[in-house]
Scaffold this motif. Structure first.
Motif, PDB file in Angstrom:
ATOM      1  N   ARG A  75       0.813  -1.224   0.000  1.00 18.58           N
ATOM      2  CA  ARG A  75       0.000   0.000   0.000  1.00 18.58           C
ATOM      3  C   ARG A  75       0.839   1.262   0.000  1.00 18.58           C
ATOM      4  O   ARG A  75       0.478   2.256  -0.627  1.00 18.58           O
ATOM      5  CB  ARG A  75      -0.920  -0.005   1.234  1.00 18.58           C
ATOM      6  N   PHE A  76       1.977   1.256   0.721  1.00 23.57           N
ATOM      7  CA  PHE A  76       2.761   2.479   0.878  1.00 23.57           C
ATOM      8  C   PHE A  76       4.186   2.357   0.354  1.00 23.57           C
ATOM      9  O   PHE A  76       4.989   3.279   0.529  1.00 23.57           O
ATOM     10  CB  PHE A  76       2.807   2.878   2.361  1.00 23.57           C
ATOM     11  N   GLY A  77       4.514   1.225  -0.258  1.00 24.33           N
ATOM     12  CA  GLY A  77       5.860   1.036  -0.762  1.00 24.33           C
ATOM     13  C   GLY A  77       6.739   0.311   0.244  1.00 24.33           C
ATOM     14  O   GLY A  77       6.517   0.404   1.452  1.00 24.33           O
ATOM     15  N   PRO A  78       7.747  -0.422  -0.242  1.00 21.72           N
ATOM     16  CA  PRO A  78       8.603  -1.195   0.659  1.00 21.72           C
ATOM     17  C   PRO A  78       9.471  -0.300   1.536  1.00 21.72           C
ATOM     18  O   PRO A  78      10.111   0.631   1.062  1.00 21.72           O
ATOM     19  CB  PRO A  78       9.462  -2.038  -0.302  1.00 21.72           C
ATOM     20  N   ARG A  79       9.462  -0.581   2.837  1.00 22.21           N
ATOM     21  CA  ARG A  79      10.281   0.144   3.807  1.00 22.21           C
ATOM     22  C   ARG A  79      10.823  -0.851   4.823  1.00 22.21           C
ATOM     23  O   ARG A  79      10.181  -1.865   5.107  1.00 22.21           O
ATOM     24  CB  ARG A  79       9.451   1.220   4.534  1.00 22.21           C
ATOM     25  N   PRO A  80      11.971  -0.567   5.407  1.00 23.41           N
ATOM     26  CA  PRO A  80      12.504  -1.468   6.445  1.00 23.41           C
ATOM     27  C   PRO A  80      11.558  -1.644   7.624  1.00 23.41           C
ATOM     28  O   PRO A  80      11.487  -2.727   8.213  1.00 23.41           O
ATOM     29  CB  PRO A  80      13.810  -0.779   6.864  1.00 23.41           C
ATOM     30  N   SER A  81      10.826  -0.589   7.997  1.00 22.93           N
ATOM     31  CA  SER A  81       9.909  -0.696   9.130  1.00 22.93           C
ATOM     32  C   SER A  81       8.788  -1.694   8.848  1.00 22.93           C
ATOM     33  O   SER A  81       8.331  -2.409   9.753  1.00 22.93           O
ATOM     34  CB  SER A  81       9.313   0.678   9.457  1.00 22.93           C
ATOM     35  N   HIS A  82       8.345  -1.767   7.594  1.00 20.90           N
ATOM     36  CA  HIS A  82       7.300  -2.725   7.238  1.00 20.90           C
ATOM     37  C   HIS A  82       7.829  -4.155   7.321  1.00 20.90           C
ATOM     38  O   HIS A  82       7.147  -5.054   7.841  1.00 20.90           O
ATOM     39  CB  HIS A  82       6.776  -2.448   5.834  1.00 20.90           C
ATOM     40  N   TYR A  83       9.045  -4.355   6.811  1.00 21.78           N
ATOM     41  CA  TYR A  83       9.656  -5.678   6.918  1.00 21.78           C
ATOM     42  C   TYR A  83       9.908  -6.035   8.385  1.00 21.78           C
ATOM     43  O   TYR A  83       9.842  -7.209   8.762  1.00 21.78           O
ATOM     44  CB  TYR A  83      10.964  -5.735   6.131  1.00 21.78           C
ATOM     45  N   ALA A  84      10.215  -5.027   9.207  1.00 23.12           N
ATOM     46  CA  ALA A  84      10.444  -5.282  10.631  1.00 23.12           C
ATOM     47  C   ALA A  84       9.183  -5.819  11.297  1.00 23.12           C
ATOM     48  O   ALA A  84       9.256  -6.706  12.163  1.00 23.12           O
ATOM     49  CB  ALA A  84      10.916  -4.005  11.322  1.00 23.12           C
ATOM     50  N   ILE A  85       8.013  -5.285  10.915  1.00 21.66           N
ATOM     51  CA  ILE A  85       6.742  -5.794  11.462  1.00 21.66           C
ATOM     52  C   ILE A  85       6.567  -7.263  11.092  1.00 21.66           C
ATOM     53  O   ILE A  85       6.187  -8.094  11.936  1.00 21.66           O
ATOM     54  CB  ILE A  85       5.568  -4.954  10.938  1.00 21.66           C
ATOM     55  N   ALA A  86       6.848  -7.597   9.833  1.00 23.77           N
ATOM     56  CA  ALA A  86       6.720  -8.988   9.397  1.00 23.77           C
ATOM     57  C   ALA A  86       7.723  -9.882  10.112  1.00 23.77           C
ATOM     58  O   ALA A  86       7.393 -10.997  10.539  1.00 23.77           O
ATOM     59  CB  ALA A  86       6.910  -9.071   7.882  1.00 23.77           C
ATOM     60  N   LEU A  87       8.954  -9.408  10.277  1.00 18.79           N
ATOM     61  CA  LEU A  87       9.980 -10.216  10.936  1.00 18.79           C
ATOM     62  C   LEU A  87       9.667 -10.432  12.413  1.00 18.79           C
ATOM     63  O   LEU A  87       9.798 -11.551  12.926  1.00 18.79           O
ATOM     64  CB  LEU A  87      11.348  -9.536  10.780  1.00 18.79           C
ATOM     65  N   LEU A  88       9.274  -9.374  13.108  1.00 17.49           N
ATOM     66  CA  LEU A  88       8.933  -9.513  14.524  1.00 17.49           C
ATOM     67  C   LEU A  88       7.746 -10.458  14.715  1.00 17.49           C
ATOM     68  O   LEU A  88       7.731 -11.279  15.638  1.00 17.49           O
ATOM     69  CB  LEU A  88       8.629  -8.144  15.126  1.00 17.49           C
ATOM     70  N   SER A  89       6.745 -10.346  13.840  1.00 24.06           N
ATOM     71  CA  SER A  89       5.589 -11.235  13.927  1.00 24.06           C
ATOM     72  C   SER A  89       5.991 -12.681  13.685  1.00 24.06           C
ATOM     73  O   SER A  89       5.516 -13.594  14.381  1.00 24.06           O
ATOM     74  CB  SER A  89       4.526 -10.808  12.915  1.00 24.06           C
ATOM     75  N   ALA A  90       6.883 -12.896  12.708  1.00 25.39           N
ATOM     76  CA  ALA A  90       7.347 -14.260  12.422  1.00 25.39           C
ATOM     77  C   ALA A  90       8.187 -14.812  13.571  1.00 25.39           C
ATOM     78  O   ALA A  90       8.097 -16.000  13.900  1.00 25.39           O
ATOM     79  CB  ALA A  90       8.144 -14.276  11.124  1.00 25.39           C
ATOM     80  N   MET A  91       8.985 -13.963  14.196  1.00 22.95           N
ATOM     81  CA  MET A  91       9.795 -14.411  15.328  1.00 22.95           C
ATOM     82  C   MET A  91       8.917 -14.801  16.518  1.00 22.95           C
ATOM     83  O   MET A  91       9.135 -15.832  17.154  1.00 22.95           O
ATOM     84  CB  MET A  91      10.783 -13.313  15.719  1.00 22.95           C
ATOM     85  N   ILE A  92       7.912 -13.976  16.813  1.00 24.00           N
ATOM     86  CA  ILE A  92       7.002 -14.291  17.917  1.00 24.00           C
ATOM     87  C   ILE A  92       6.195 -15.552  17.608  1.00 24.00           C
ATOM     88  O   ILE A  92       6.039 -16.446  18.446  1.00 24.00           O
ATOM     89  CB  ILE A  92       6.073 -13.097  18.197  1.00 24.00           C
ATOM     90  N   GLY A  93       5.662 -15.627  16.369  1.00 21.30           N
ATOM     91  CA  GLY A  93       4.923 -16.822  15.977  1.00 21.30           C
ATOM     92  C   GLY A  93       5.782 -18.066  15.987  1.00 21.30           C
ATOM     93  O   GLY A  93       5.334 -19.148  16.383  1.00 21.30           O
ATOM     94  N   GLY A  94       7.046 -17.935  15.562  1.00 22.24           N
ATOM     95  CA  GLY A  94       7.959 -19.074  15.598  1.00 22.24           C
ATOM     96  C   GLY A  94       8.261 -19.523  17.017  1.00 22.24           C
ATOM     97  O   GLY A  94       8.356 -20.727  17.297  1.00 22.24           O
ATOM     98  N   PHE A  95       8.406 -18.567  17.925  1.00 25.43           N
ATOM     99  CA  PHE A  95       8.643 -18.918  19.332  1.00 25.43           C
ATOM    100  C   PHE A  95       7.448 -19.669  19.910  1.00 25.43           C
ATOM    101  O   PHE A  95       7.612 -20.668  20.614  1.00 25.43           O
ATOM    102  CB  PHE A  95       8.916 -17.646  20.140  1.00 25.43           C
ATOM    103  N   VAL A  96       6.238 -19.199  19.601  1.00 25.44           N
ATOM    104  CA  VAL A  96       5.032 -19.848  20.119  1.00 25.44           C
ATOM    105  C   VAL A  96       4.893 -21.256  19.552  1.00 25.44           C
ATOM    106  O   VAL A  96       4.586 -22.213  20.280  1.00 25.44           O
ATOM    107  CB  VAL A  96       3.789 -19.003  19.803  1.00 25.44           C
TER     108      VAL A  96
END
Length: 216
Positions: A75-96
Protein backbone atom coordinates in the motif's frame (compact mmCIF):
# COMPACT_ATOMS: atom_id res chain seq x y z
CA UNK A 1 41.52 10.46 -11.20
CA UNK A 2 38.43 12.40 -10.13
CA UNK A 3 35.67 10.31 -8.48
CA UNK A 4 32.51 9.94 -10.52
CA UNK A 5 29.39 11.74 -9.37
CA UNK A 6 26.36 9.52 -8.66
CA UNK A 7 24.45 11.22 -11.46
CA UNK A 8 27.12 10.06 -13.93
CA UNK A 9 26.70 6.40 -13.05
CA UNK A 10 25.07 4.13 -15.61
CA UNK A 11 21.31 3.65 -15.13
CA UNK A 12 21.71 -0.01 -14.17
CA UNK A 13 24.17 0.82 -11.39
CA UNK A 14 22.14 3.78 -10.16
CA UNK A 15 18.97 1.69 -9.80
CA UNK A 16 20.44 -1.62 -8.71
CA UNK A 17 17.93 -3.69 -6.78
CA UNK A 18 14.43 -5.01 -7.18
CA UNK A 19 12.14 -3.37 -9.67
CA UNK A 20 8.90 -1.90 -8.26
CA UNK A 21 6.79 -4.49 -10.08
CA UNK A 22 8.90 -7.40 -8.82
CA UNK A 23 8.92 -6.06 -5.24
CA UNK A 24 5.14 -5.63 -5.21
CA UNK A 25 4.67 -9.04 -6.81
CA UNK A 26 6.82 -10.79 -4.19
CA UNK A 27 5.02 -9.04 -1.33
CA UNK A 28 1.61 -9.89 -2.80
CA UNK A 29 2.73 -13.50 -3.26
CA UNK A 30 3.78 -13.57 0.39
CA UNK A 31 0.39 -12.25 1.49
CA UNK A 32 -1.41 -14.85 -0.60
CA UNK A 33 0.82 -17.61 0.82
CA UNK A 34 -0.04 -16.54 4.37
CA UNK A 35 -3.71 -16.41 3.36
CA UNK A 36 -3.50 -19.98 2.09
CA UNK A 37 -2.10 -21.11 5.44
CA UNK A 38 -4.96 -19.42 7.31
CA UNK A 39 -7.53 -20.87 4.89
CA UNK A 40 -6.23 -24.41 5.38
CA UNK A 41 -6.24 -23.99 9.16
CA UNK A 42 -9.81 -22.66 9.11
CA UNK A 43 -11.01 -25.43 6.77
CA UNK A 44 -9.54 -28.01 9.16
CA UNK A 45 -11.27 -26.25 12.06
CA UNK A 46 -14.66 -26.44 10.34
CA UNK A 47 -14.42 -29.86 8.69
CA UNK A 48 -12.68 -31.83 11.47
CA UNK A 49 -13.77 -29.82 14.51
CA UNK A 50 -10.17 -29.03 15.48
CA UNK A 51 -10.78 -25.91 17.51
CA UNK A 52 -7.62 -23.80 17.82
CA UNK A 53 -6.03 -23.78 21.26
CA UNK A 54 -4.56 -20.66 22.85
CA UNK A 55 -1.12 -21.26 21.31
CA UNK A 56 -2.75 -22.01 17.94
CA UNK A 57 -4.60 -18.70 18.03
CA UNK A 58 -1.35 -16.88 18.83
CA UNK A 59 0.28 -18.53 15.82
CA UNK A 60 -2.56 -17.34 13.61
CA UNK A 61 -2.04 -13.84 15.00
CA UNK A 62 1.63 -14.18 14.07
CA UNK A 63 0.72 -15.02 10.47
CA UNK A 64 -1.68 -12.08 10.33
CA UNK A 65 1.11 -9.83 11.66
CA UNK A 66 3.41 -11.04 8.88
CA UNK A 67 0.72 -10.30 6.30
CA UNK A 68 0.21 -6.84 7.83
CA UNK A 69 3.84 -5.88 7.24
CA UNK A 70 3.72 -7.14 3.66
CA UNK A 71 0.41 -5.34 3.03
CA UNK A 72 2.00 -2.09 4.19
CA UNK A 73 4.66 -2.64 1.54
CA UNK A 74 1.95 -3.08 -1.05
CA UNK A 75 0.00 0.00 0.00
CA UNK A 76 2.76 2.48 0.88
CA UNK A 77 5.86 1.04 -0.76
CA UNK A 78 8.60 -1.19 0.66
CA UNK A 79 10.28 0.14 3.81
CA UNK A 80 12.50 -1.47 6.45
CA UNK A 81 9.91 -0.70 9.13
CA UNK A 82 7.30 -2.72 7.24
CA UNK A 83 9.66 -5.68 6.92
CA UNK A 84 10.44 -5.28 10.63
CA UNK A 85 6.74 -5.79 11.46
CA UNK A 86 6.72 -8.99 9.40
CA UNK A 87 9.98 -10.22 10.94
CA UNK A 88 8.93 -9.51 14.52
CA UNK A 89 5.59 -11.23 13.93
CA UNK A 90 7.35 -14.26 12.42
CA UNK A 91 9.80 -14.41 15.33
CA UNK A 92 7.00 -14.29 17.92
CA UNK A 93 4.92 -16.82 15.98
CA UNK A 94 7.96 -19.07 15.60
CA UNK A 95 8.64 -18.92 19.33
CA UNK A 96 5.03 -19.85 20.12
CA UNK A 97 4.97 -22.72 17.63
CA UNK A 98 8.35 -24.00 18.91
CA UNK A 99 7.01 -23.95 22.47
CA UNK A 100 3.95 -25.95 21.43
CA UNK A 101 6.10 -28.45 19.53
CA UNK A 102 8.33 -28.91 22.58
CA UNK A 103 5.29 -29.44 24.80
CA UNK A 104 4.30 -32.44 22.68
CA UNK A 105 7.83 -33.76 22.14
CA UNK A 106 7.72 -36.43 24.85
CA UNK A 107 6.43 -39.80 23.57
CA UNK A 108 3.86 -40.08 26.37
CA UNK A 109 2.47 -36.59 25.72
CA UNK A 110 -0.81 -36.38 23.81
CA UNK A 111 -0.48 -34.44 20.56
CA UNK A 112 -2.92 -31.73 19.58
CA UNK A 113 -4.87 -32.02 16.33
CA UNK A 114 -4.50 -34.37 13.39
CA UNK A 115 -1.23 -34.40 11.39
CA UNK A 116 -1.04 -33.19 7.81
CA UNK A 117 1.61 -34.78 5.59
CA UNK A 118 3.19 -36.45 8.64
CA UNK A 119 3.56 -33.17 10.55
CA UNK A 120 1.24 -31.40 12.95
CA UNK A 121 0.11 -27.86 12.28
CA UNK A 122 2.34 -26.33 14.93
CA UNK A 123 5.36 -28.03 13.34
CA UNK A 124 4.30 -26.71 9.94
CA UNK A 125 3.87 -23.27 11.49
CA UNK A 126 7.40 -23.32 12.89
CA UNK A 127 8.77 -24.32 9.49
CA UNK A 128 6.81 -21.60 7.69
CA UNK A 129 7.82 -18.91 10.17
CA UNK A 130 11.48 -19.81 9.58
CA UNK A 131 10.92 -19.56 5.81
CA UNK A 132 9.24 -16.17 6.26
CA UNK A 133 12.17 -14.87 8.32
CA UNK A 134 14.62 -16.04 5.66
CA UNK A 135 12.52 -14.50 2.87
CA UNK A 136 12.13 -11.11 4.53
CA UNK A 137 15.84 -11.04 5.37
CA UNK A 138 16.67 -11.76 1.74
CA UNK A 139 14.44 -8.93 0.54
CA UNK A 140 16.09 -6.55 3.00
CA UNK A 141 19.42 -7.17 1.25
CA UNK A 142 18.16 -4.92 -1.56
CA UNK A 143 18.62 -1.30 -0.47
CA UNK A 144 16.56 -0.04 -3.38
CA UNK A 145 13.35 -1.75 -4.37
CA UNK A 146 12.52 0.56 -7.24
CA UNK A 147 13.24 4.26 -7.89
CA UNK A 148 12.89 6.60 -4.95
CA UNK A 149 9.54 8.37 -5.34
CA UNK A 150 7.33 10.54 -3.18
CA UNK A 151 5.92 8.67 -0.23
CA UNK A 152 2.22 7.97 -0.13
CA UNK A 153 -0.31 5.42 -1.21
CA UNK A 154 0.53 3.26 -4.17
CA UNK A 155 -1.91 2.05 -6.79
CA UNK A 156 -2.49 -1.65 -6.27
CA UNK A 157 -2.29 -4.16 -9.07
CA UNK A 158 -5.20 -6.62 -9.44
CA UNK A 159 -3.10 -9.31 -7.76
CA UNK A 160 -2.12 -6.96 -4.95
CA UNK A 161 -5.71 -5.83 -4.42
CA UNK A 162 -6.88 -9.46 -4.32
CA UNK A 163 -4.21 -10.32 -1.76
CA UNK A 164 -5.19 -7.34 0.41
CA UNK A 165 -8.89 -8.21 0.17
CA UNK A 166 -8.42 -11.91 0.97
CA UNK A 167 -6.23 -11.32 4.04
CA UNK A 168 -8.68 -8.68 5.31
CA UNK A 169 -11.58 -11.15 5.11
CA UNK A 170 -9.51 -13.88 6.77
CA UNK A 171 -8.49 -11.54 9.59
CA UNK A 172 -12.13 -10.66 10.22
CA UNK A 173 -13.25 -14.31 10.09
CA UNK A 174 -10.50 -15.45 12.47
CA UNK A 175 -11.32 -12.60 14.84
CA UNK A 176 -15.00 -13.58 14.94
CA UNK A 177 -14.10 -17.24 15.37
CA UNK A 178 -11.85 -16.40 18.32
CA UNK A 179 -14.56 -14.33 19.99
CA UNK A 180 -17.08 -17.16 19.51
CA UNK A 181 -14.65 -19.72 20.90
CA UNK A 182 -13.32 -17.74 23.88
CA UNK A 183 -16.43 -15.74 24.73
CA UNK A 184 -15.90 -12.95 27.23
CA UNK A 185 -13.20 -14.79 29.22
CA UNK A 186 -9.86 -16.39 28.56
CA UNK A 187 -9.44 -18.91 25.76
CA UNK A 188 -9.52 -22.57 26.86
CA UNK A 189 -6.37 -24.68 26.54
CA UNK A 190 -8.29 -27.62 25.05
CA UNK A 191 -11.42 -26.16 23.41
CA UNK A 192 -14.25 -28.45 22.35
CA UNK A 193 -16.96 -25.98 21.31
CA UNK A 194 -17.83 -22.32 20.89
CA UNK A 195 -18.34 -20.83 24.34
CA UNK A 196 -20.19 -17.77 23.13
CA UNK A 197 -22.77 -19.83 21.25
CA UNK A 198 -23.41 -21.88 24.37
CA UNK A 199 -24.07 -18.70 26.35
CA UNK A 200 -26.27 -17.18 23.65
CA UNK A 201 -28.29 -20.35 22.93
CA UNK A 202 -30.43 -20.22 26.14
CA UNK A 203 -31.12 -16.53 25.61
CA UNK A 204 -32.07 -17.11 21.98
CA UNK A 205 -34.37 -19.96 22.98
CA UNK A 206 -36.05 -17.79 25.63
CA UNK A 207 -36.54 -14.93 23.14
CA UNK A 208 -37.98 -17.33 20.58
CA UNK A 209 -40.36 -18.78 23.16
CA UNK A 210 -41.42 -15.33 24.31
CA UNK A 211 -42.07 -14.19 20.74
CA UNK A 212 -44.22 -17.23 19.88
CA UNK A 213 -46.08 -17.38 23.21
CA UNK A 214 -49.72 -16.43 22.80
CA UNK A 215 -51.11 -13.86 25.25
CA UNK A 216 -53.83 -15.11 27.63
Amino acid sequence: MMPMDESELPPRAAHFGLSPALSRGLNALGVMSVSLVLILAFVDQISHGDFPCTLCIMQRVGFIGVATGLCLNLRFGPRPSHYAIALLSAMIGGFVSARQALLHLAPATRVYGEPALDMHFYTWALTLFCIIIAGCTFLLLFDRQGPQVRRGRRRLSPFGFTALFVISILTLVNGLSTVMECGTGGCPEDPANYRLLEKIAPLAAWLSHAATEQPH
